[in-house]
Design a protein around this motif. Structure first.
Motif, mmCIF file in Angstrom:
data_model
loop_
_atom_site.group_PDB
_atom_site.id
_atom_site.type_symbol
_atom_site.label_atom_id
_atom_site.label_comp_id
_atom_site.label_asym_id
_atom_site.label_seq_id
_atom_site.Cartn_x
_atom_site.Cartn_y
_atom_site.Cartn_z
ATOM 1 N N ASN A 187 35.249 53.732 37.189
ATOM 2 C CA ASN A 187 35.761 55.256 36.728
ATOM 3 C C ASN A 187 37.186 55.232 36.651
ATOM 4 N N ASN A 188 38.023 54.403 36.107
ATOM 5 C CA ASN A 188 39.612 54.386 35.808
ATOM 6 C C ASN A 188 40.280 54.353 37.123
ATOM 7 N N GLN A 189 39.819 53.893 38.104
ATOM 8 C CA GLN A 189 40.472 53.991 39.550
ATOM 9 C C GLN A 189 40.381 52.555 39.998
ATOM 10 N N PHE A 190 41.419 52.090 40.954
ATOM 11 C CA PHE A 190 41.238 51.029 41.771
ATOM 12 C C PHE A 190 40.486 51.286 42.838
ATOM 13 N N VAL A 191 39.175 50.770 43.196
ATOM 14 C CA VAL A 191 38.586 50.935 44.416
ATOM 15 C C VAL A 191 38.334 49.757 45.155
ATOM 16 N N PRO A 192 39.198 49.461 46.475
ATOM 17 C CA PRO A 192 39.094 48.702 46.952
ATOM 18 C C PRO A 192 37.912 48.256 47.915
ATOM 19 N N THR A 193 37.498 47.218 48.522
ATOM 20 C CA THR A 193 36.489 47.021 49.190
ATOM 21 C C THR A 193 36.905 46.406 50.540
ATOM 22 N N PRO A 194 35.991 46.611 51.420
ATOM 23 C CA PRO A 194 36.106 46.218 52.787
ATOM 24 C C PRO A 194 36.586 44.902 53.262
ATOM 25 N N LYS A 195 35.580 44.005 52.188
ATOM 26 C CA LYS A 195 35.894 42.618 52.319
ATOM 27 C C LYS A 195 36.563 42.026 50.979
ATOM 28 N N THR A 196 37.499 40.935 51.213
ATOM 29 C CA THR A 196 38.023 40.425 49.904
ATOM 30 C C THR A 196 37.692 38.810 49.845
ATOM 31 N N ARG A 197 37.970 38.201 48.740
ATOM 32 C CA ARG A 197 37.639 36.775 48.497
ATOM 33 C C ARG A 197 38.752 36.175 47.734
ATOM 34 N N HIS A 198 38.791 34.903 47.621
ATOM 35 C CA HIS A 198 39.776 34.511 46.900
ATOM 36 C C HIS A 198 39.153 33.024 46.051
ATOM 37 N N SER A 199 39.703 32.792 44.783
ATOM 38 C CA SER A 199 39.205 31.462 44.150
ATOM 39 C C SER A 199 40.347 30.405 44.509
ATOM 40 N N ILE A 200 40.175 29.279 43.832
ATOM 41 C CA ILE A 200 40.954 28.367 43.974
ATOM 42 C C ILE A 200 41.674 27.701 42.556
ATOM 43 N N ASN A 201 42.715 27.443 42.884
ATOM 44 C CA ASN A 201 43.625 26.892 41.464
ATOM 45 C C ASN A 201 42.959 25.480 41.350
ATOM 46 N N PRO A 202 42.234 25.208 40.433
ATOM 47 C CA PRO A 202 41.473 23.893 40.154
ATOM 48 C C PRO A 202 42.386 22.503 39.960
ATOM 49 N N SER A 203 43.779 23.084 39.802
ATOM 50 C CA SER A 203 44.669 21.792 39.616
ATOM 51 C C SER A 203 45.418 21.712 40.709
ATOM 52 N N THR A 204 45.519 22.425 41.604
ATOM 53 C CA THR A 204 46.261 21.966 43.057
ATOM 54 C C THR A 204 45.277 22.212 43.984
ATOM 55 N N GLY A 205 44.040 22.834 44.098
ATOM 56 C CA GLY A 205 43.317 23.104 45.284
ATOM 57 C C GLY A 205 43.824 24.222 46.212
ATOM 58 N N GLU A 206 44.857 24.892 45.746
ATOM 59 C CA GLU A 206 45.384 25.853 46.693
ATOM 60 C C GLU A 206 44.786 27.219 46.238
ATOM 61 N N PRO A 207 44.486 28.092 47.375
ATOM 62 C CA PRO A 207 43.989 29.430 47.130
ATOM 63 C C PRO A 207 44.779 30.120 46.332
ATOM 64 N N ILE B 294 31.592 44.877 33.537
ATOM 65 C CA ILE B 294 31.944 43.527 33.569
ATOM 66 C C ILE B 294 31.718 42.820 34.799
ATOM 67 N N LYS B 295 30.924 41.741 34.970
ATOM 68 C CA LYS B 295 30.891 40.922 36.120
ATOM 69 C C LYS B 295 31.539 39.502 35.926
ATOM 70 N N PRO B 296 32.689 39.217 36.263
ATOM 71 C CA PRO B 296 33.379 38.076 36.165
ATOM 72 C C PRO B 296 32.495 37.027 37.041
ATOM 73 N N SER B 297 32.690 35.696 36.693
ATOM 74 C CA SER B 297 32.351 34.576 37.674
ATOM 75 C C SER B 297 33.160 34.589 38.876
ATOM 76 N N PRO B 298 32.532 34.325 39.844
ATOM 77 C CA PRO B 298 33.298 34.196 41.385
ATOM 78 C C PRO B 298 34.404 33.291 41.415
ATOM 79 N N PHE B 299 34.182 32.134 40.338
ATOM 80 C CA PHE B 299 35.377 31.314 40.202
ATOM 81 C C PHE B 299 36.519 31.759 39.435
#
Length: 479
Positions: free
Chosen positions: A16-36, A174-179
């Motif tokens: 709804n045109n606002q940033f809505v944070p979530t209690p839990k977060t996650r991150h993906s990996i840079n596939p060139s470096t393996g770093e988060p 839109i639902k992006p891939s988790p990756f």
């Protein structure tokens, strides 16, 4: 004009045109470096319900906005995206792994496609008319659309779902891939300053987010791009609420090379279209059928060109083959490479797994005329490995090319255009090219046969699948 984005901060979902944070977060990996990479939202059922509620509310007014105004806003969005593309291109390299030049190409296409979609109006069609009556086919927006986006082309395949949905009067989630969640979240952030609240929203999450969306009773259509296996699950899930859906699924595209071709002219293109994006495109060339009269010469030329292809980090100059995008796919591709020794396949070009790297790097491999029932021929590897196969009889090569459950794309290469078209018309695929491969355009329908998909995206055919069709019978004589 949208405010300047920060490509390293992700304060929440776009709801709804606002940033809505979530209690839990996650991150993906840079596939060139393996770093988060950066922390992003992890959506809950409550987030999904809120986004859908706002999308349904927004649909009531957005669906009544005239085409000209929807077009104006879509063009404004394309301009805003163009103004901020540089940091997003770098972000795309970080999250997806593709070379920077290919990331720039993806943004070129995405912006051009949005501008083209903005010109495509689905109009009523008069089906029959006489003195007594007129029959008109009308197309009204479906409602709330949801686009489930893959990790190989997250920007183009995300916006190629957003554009058709919005220009036809739908709202879209839109639902992006988790990756690869990062660029898609930023696309939604830019949209906050362009579109009314609830019209364009983005939800990031884990593997559980997809079923929340496909099963939601108030989402009217799902547009999914991904594997055939996952597509079956999406279709099964959508059936619970009889959702409309479009599926663009995996491919195992054959290229048939005739004996009259100019080998030196076509080898660079065919080789590039086998290894582009590390082979991680559903409609790349996956099998090359070469006429036996030129097989050896073609193979040697393809190997020589492939040896010049550089594998490495997407930010390095002249890189063509970046990393495999994620560890799961990396293991699948490595498993395919392990078949080389197990099955005694002959390698025209030996591929290498970069064991000393923290990234998911594998260099191109070319398999020399393996058996037709080999995994490398039957399965889509989705990595930088391709088989070359001999043929001599037209009926036989058509049968081999059409064998299997995939039918996404195919190509025929010949100087004799009449012969090429005759062969092309025998191929079972949603897109067939003559002397090319992997050409796509926003005004040309794209879809697959057999297990490669249901329905079409792009073109007027794709836009109409964002609409409900009504046959309007208008009798002229008052009873």
């Amino acid at each position: 004009m949208a405010s300047q984005i920060n490509a390293t901060e992700f304060p929440g979902n776009i709801i709804n045109n606002q940033f809505v944070p979530t209690p839990k977060t996650r991150h993906s990996i840079n596939p060139s470096t393996g770093e988060p990479l950066y922390e992003v939202p992890y959506s809950t059922q409550e987030d999904v319900d809120a986004a859908v509620k706002h999308a349904r509310t927004a649909f009531k007014s957005w669906s009544k906005v005239p085409f000209q105004e929807r077009s104006r806003l879509l063009l404004a969005y394309a301009d805003a995206l163009s103004a901020q593309r540089s940091p997003l291109e770098k972000l795309l390299v970080q999250e997806q792994g593709k070379p920077l030049e290919l990331a720039k190409t993806e943004f070129d296409m995405s912006i051009d496609w949005l501008r083209k979609f903005a010109t495509m109006e689905v109009k009523d069609e008069v089906l029959d008319e006489n003195e007594e009556r007129t029959v008109i086919q009308t197309f009204s927006p479906i409602g709330v659309c949801c686009g489930i986006v893959p990790w190989n082309w997250p920007v183009l395949l995300g916006l190629a779902k957003v554009g058709p949905a919005l220009i036809t009067g739908n709202t879209v989630i839109i639902k992006p891939s988790p990756f690869t969640p990062y660029c898609d979240l930023k696309l939604g952030e830019i949209g906050m300053s362009i579109f009314p609240p609830g019209v364009f929203q983005v939800l990031s999450g884990g593997d559980d987010l997809g079923p929340m969306l496909t099963e939601h009773p108030d989402i009217d259509k799902i547009a999914f791009t991904g594997s055939s296996a996952t597509g079956k699950l999406v279709m099964q899930s959508c059936a619970k609420t009889l959702k409309r859906l479009t599926l663009e699924l995996g491919g195992n595209d054959p290229a048939i090379v005739c004996e009259d071709v100019d080998i030196d002219a076509i080898v660079p293109k065919i080789t590039t279209l086998a290894f582009l994006n590390s082979g991680q495109i559903c409609m790349l060339i996956k099998r090359v059928y070469i006429h036996e009269k030129i097989y050896d010469k073609f193979r040697d030329a393809m190997v020589a060109f492939a040896k010049s292809i550089k594998t490495g980090d997407g930010f390095e100059p002249d890189v063509v083959v970046g990393p495999i995008q994620n560890s799961m796919q990396f293991e699948k591709v490595k498993d395919m490479y392990s078949e080389i020794g197990k099955r005694s396949w002959k390698q025209a070009l030996e591929g290498q797994v970069f064991k000393d790297s923290k990234g998911y790097f594998i260099s191109p491999a070319i398999i020399d005329n393996p058996p037709e029932d080999s995994r490398i021929v039957v399965e889509e590897p989705f990595g930088p490995i391709v088989p070359l196969l001999k043929w001599s009889d037209e009926d036989d090569v058509i049968e081999r090319a059409n064998h299997g459950k995939s039918g996404l794309g195919a190509s025929v290469w010949s100087k004799d255009l009449d012969r090429a078209e005759r062969l092309a018309r025998c191929l079972s695929a949603g897109s067939v090219w003559i002397n090319s491969h992997f050409d796509v355009a926003p005004n040309v329908p794209f879809g697959g046969h057999k297990w490669s998909g249901i329905g079409s995206e792009f073109g007027m055919a794709g836009l109409k699948l964002c609409c409900n069709s009504t046959s309007l019978w208008k009798w002229k004589n008052v009873m």
